[in-house]
Motif scaffolding. Structure first.
Motif, PDB file in Angstrom:
ATOM      1  N   VAL A  97       0.741  -1.168  -0.156  1.00 19.21           N
ATOM      2  CA  VAL A  97      -0.245  -0.046  -0.095  1.00 19.21           C
ATOM      3  C   VAL A  97       0.663   1.187   0.061  1.00 19.21           C
ATOM      4  CG1 VAL A  97      -1.847   1.318   1.329  1.00 19.21           C
ATOM      5  CG2 VAL A  97      -1.705  -1.307   1.474  1.00 19.21           C
ATOM      6  N   ILE A  98       0.759   2.028  -0.987  1.00 15.82           N
ATOM      7  CA  ILE A  98       1.729   3.349  -0.895  1.00 15.82           C
ATOM      8  C   ILE A  98       0.706   4.415  -0.439  1.00 15.82           C
ATOM      9  CG2 ILE A  98       2.769   4.868  -2.772  1.00 15.82           C
ATOM     10  CD1 ILE A  98       3.264   2.522  -4.459  1.00 15.82           C
ATOM     11  N   VAL A  99       1.374   5.027   0.406  1.00 14.58           N
ATOM     12  CA  VAL A  99       0.684   6.012   1.252  1.00 14.58           C
ATOM     13  C   VAL A  99       1.600   7.377   1.356  1.00 14.58           C
ATOM     14  CG1 VAL A  99      -1.283   5.338   2.236  1.00 14.58           C
ATOM     15  CG2 VAL A  99       0.658   4.694   2.973  1.00 14.58           C
ATOM     16  N   GLY A 100       1.228   8.668   1.125  1.00 12.94           N
ATOM     17  CA  GLY A 100       2.140   9.628   1.615  1.00 12.94           C
ATOM     18  C   GLY A 100       3.437   9.592   0.769  1.00 12.94           C
ATOM     19  N   ASP A 101       4.328  10.620   1.420  1.00 12.10           N
ATOM     20  CA  ASP A 101       5.689  10.622   0.925  1.00 12.10           C
ATOM     21  C   ASP A 101       6.594  10.805   2.073  1.00 12.10           C
ATOM     22  OD1 ASP A 101       5.129  13.011   2.138  1.00 12.10           O
ATOM     23  OD2 ASP A 101       5.467  14.368   0.031  1.00 12.10           O
ATOM     24  N   SER A 102       6.192  10.093   3.301  1.00 13.79           N
ATOM     25  CA  SER A 102       7.377   9.736   4.335  1.00 13.79           C
ATOM     26  C   SER A 102       6.968   8.457   4.860  1.00 13.79           C
ATOM     27  CB  SER A 102       7.107  10.789   5.189  1.00 13.79           C
ATOM     28  OG  SER A 102       5.957  10.769   6.156  1.00 13.79           O
ATOM     29  N   GLN A 103       8.215   8.185   5.551  1.00 15.57           N
ATOM     30  CA  GLN A 103       7.966   6.874   6.405  1.00 15.57           C
ATOM     31  C   GLN A 103       7.044   6.877   7.365  1.00 15.57           C
ATOM     32  OE1 GLN A 103       9.623   4.018   6.203  1.00 15.57           O
ATOM     33  NE2 GLN A 103       9.974   3.423   8.292  1.00 15.57           N
ATOM     34  N   ASP A 104       6.922   8.144   8.045  1.00 18.22           N
ATOM     35  CA  ASP A 104       5.835   8.434   9.197  1.00 18.22           C
ATOM     36  C   ASP A 104       4.510   8.369   8.724  1.00 18.22           C
ATOM     37  OD1 ASP A 104       7.585   8.524  11.139  1.00 18.22           O
ATOM     38  OD2 ASP A 104       7.398  10.702  11.337  1.00 18.22           O
ATOM     39  N   ALA A 105       4.374   8.676   7.402  1.00 12.72           N
ATOM     40  CA  ALA A 105       2.833   8.745   6.811  1.00 12.72           C
ATOM     41  C   ALA A 105       2.555   7.257   6.794  1.00 12.72           C
ATOM     42  CB  ALA A 105       2.793   9.479   5.533  1.00 12.72           C
ATOM     43  N   ALA A 106       3.388   6.411   6.024  1.00 15.54           N
ATOM     44  CA  ALA A 106       3.467   5.048   5.834  1.00 15.54           C
ATOM     45  C   ALA A 106       2.890   4.338   7.344  1.00 15.54           C
ATOM     46  CB  ALA A 106       4.386   4.366   5.235  1.00 15.54           C
ATOM     47  N   GLY A 107       3.703   4.660   8.314  1.00 21.47           N
ATOM     48  CA  GLY A 107       3.658   4.191   9.621  1.00 21.47           C
ATOM     49  C   GLY A 107       2.288   4.306  10.234  1.00 21.47           C
ATOM     50  N   GLU A 108       1.903   5.603   9.911  1.00 26.39           N
ATOM     51  CA  GLU A 108       0.235   6.000  10.475  1.00 26.39           C
ATOM     52  C   GLU A 108      -0.853   5.190   9.927  1.00 26.39           C
ATOM     53  OE1 GLU A 108      -0.262  10.307  10.394  1.00 26.39           O
ATOM     54  OE2 GLU A 108       1.730  10.255  11.880  1.00 26.39           O
ATOM     55  N   TYR A 109      -0.694   4.890   8.723  1.00 29.28           N
ATOM     56  CA  TYR A 109      -1.343   4.094   7.968  1.00 29.28           C
ATOM     57  C   TYR A 109      -1.444   2.742   8.509  1.00 29.28           C
ATOM     58  CZ  TYR A 109      -4.595   2.831   4.387  1.00 29.28           C
ATOM     59  OH  TYR A 109      -5.533   2.029   3.786  1.00 29.28           O
TER      60      TYR A 109
END
Ligand SMILES: *Cc1c(COP(=O)(O)O)cnc(C)c1O
Length: 337
Positions: free
Chosen positions: A129-141
């Protein structure tokens, strides 16, 4: 790192957990070879052994912790599936183990993750799943999927089952090296070092464990200095698998590393690079930068104690071939003229 739920009571991890891990993961994870390096032994005048965690099919020890965690889930949790947001060795290990067990795995990544990494995760059967442009955004998802779909988050290091899984390396070392006195362990979040310390020191308090990190952005090192988990800016390093925070709400590994680790050594970038080329040249062993920190500690005579058998954990081999070729060219081919 994203906040996780804090409600669960913290339970200390015990040596019995490591023995259980060993039994649990044995169907998926093979015992790895331990070899003596004559060239390194001669160089520093004491026996040096290499624990080859680079030979796992996913190229790193992370399969041990991931397998122990995923195999410990209830049938219901297995049915719902697992999720993680690491794009590195942990993400690959989770994808590999989940596929082997027929469990659905989702890996949340940002759109910055390079295609080569996305491809290898896909090859391992993970849903990306590709989300946002940072590792943090991916983590939140990732934590959103935990809340909404009931997927289980597989943490990279700060989890009792993951720590116990990595600790199985310590049990193997004890079996193979009765005279072991020093172990050199690459250090990032500290799951590897905590698990190995638990296994070794429950058996023999005299065995010394030295952590090794790169000089820049060594978060655990800085956190130990300050006395609590801190955050640091990430910088460019060949030891990319050692980058990342330890979590400001760290539950296990910070305290375990603080309690058990005897010494810590930081390695400059140049020595990491040289060690990677050296091991190809002299041993025909491919290591990634994270693993090369341990060899650099040996080559630079930076092990804090001077006698007895040394074991170096060769933690992984996931490095771009192009990077490796450049290093070989720089350090070995040119010298031969
Ligand atoms: C994850 C990793 C480490 C560090 O392990 P921690 O448990 O985070 O300290 C070292 N080497 C390699 C190759 C890794 O993938």
């Amino acid at each position: 790192m994203t906040n996780t739920k804090q409600s669960k009571e913290r339970k200390d991890i015990e040596i019995g957990d490591v023995w259980e891990a060993r039994k649990r993961i044995s169907a998926i994870v093979n015992k790895t070879p331990l070899i003596q390096s004559n060239i390194l032994s001669e160089k520093i005048g004491r026996p040096v052994y290499l624990k080859l965690e680079n030979v796992h099919e996913v190229g790193a020890f992370k399969i041990r912790g991931a397998a122990n965690k995923i195999l410990s889930l209830s049938e219901e949790e297995k049915r719902r599936g697992v999720v993680t947001y690491s794009t590195g060795n942990h993400g690959m290990a989770v994808a590999f183990v989940a596929k082997k067990l027929g469990i659905d795995a989702v890996v949340c990544i940002s759109n910055r993750v390079p295609k080569a990494k996305v491809d290898s995760l896909k090859r391992l059967g993970a849903q990306i799943v590709i989300v946002g442009d940072s590792q943090d955004a991916a983590g939140e998802y990732c934590f959103e999927l935990e809340r909404e779909k009931g997927l289980t988050v597989i943490q990279p290091f700060d989890d009792p089952h993951v720590i116990a899984g990595q600790g199985t390396i310590g049990l193997e070392l004890l079996e193979d090296l009765p005279n072991l006195t020093d172990v050199i362990v690459p250090l990032s979040g500290g799951g590897l070092l905590s698990g190995i310390c638990l296994a070794l020191k429950s058996n023999d308090r005299a065995i010394r464990v030295t952590g090794v990190s790169m000089e820049q952005s060594a978060v655990m090192y800085e956190s130990l200095n300050v006395g609590k988990p801190v955050e640091l800016e990430e910088s460019e390093t060949l030891a990319d698998s050692l980058l990342g925070g330890i979590g400001l709400d760290n539950q296990y590994t910070f305290k375990m590393v603080q309690q058990y680790m005897d010494d810590v050594v930081l390695i400059p970038e140049e020595e990491i690079a040289y060690s990677m080329a050296y091991m190809i040249d002299k041993h025909r062993i491919v290591m990634e930068g994270a693993a090369a920190t341990g060899i650099a500690a040996v080559l630079g005579n930076k092990i804090p104690h001077q006698e007895g058998d040394v074991a170096v954990i060769i933690s992984g081999n996931n490095v771009d071939i192009s990077t490796l070729l450049q290093l070989i060219q720089k350090y070995t081919l040119e010298k031969k003229g």
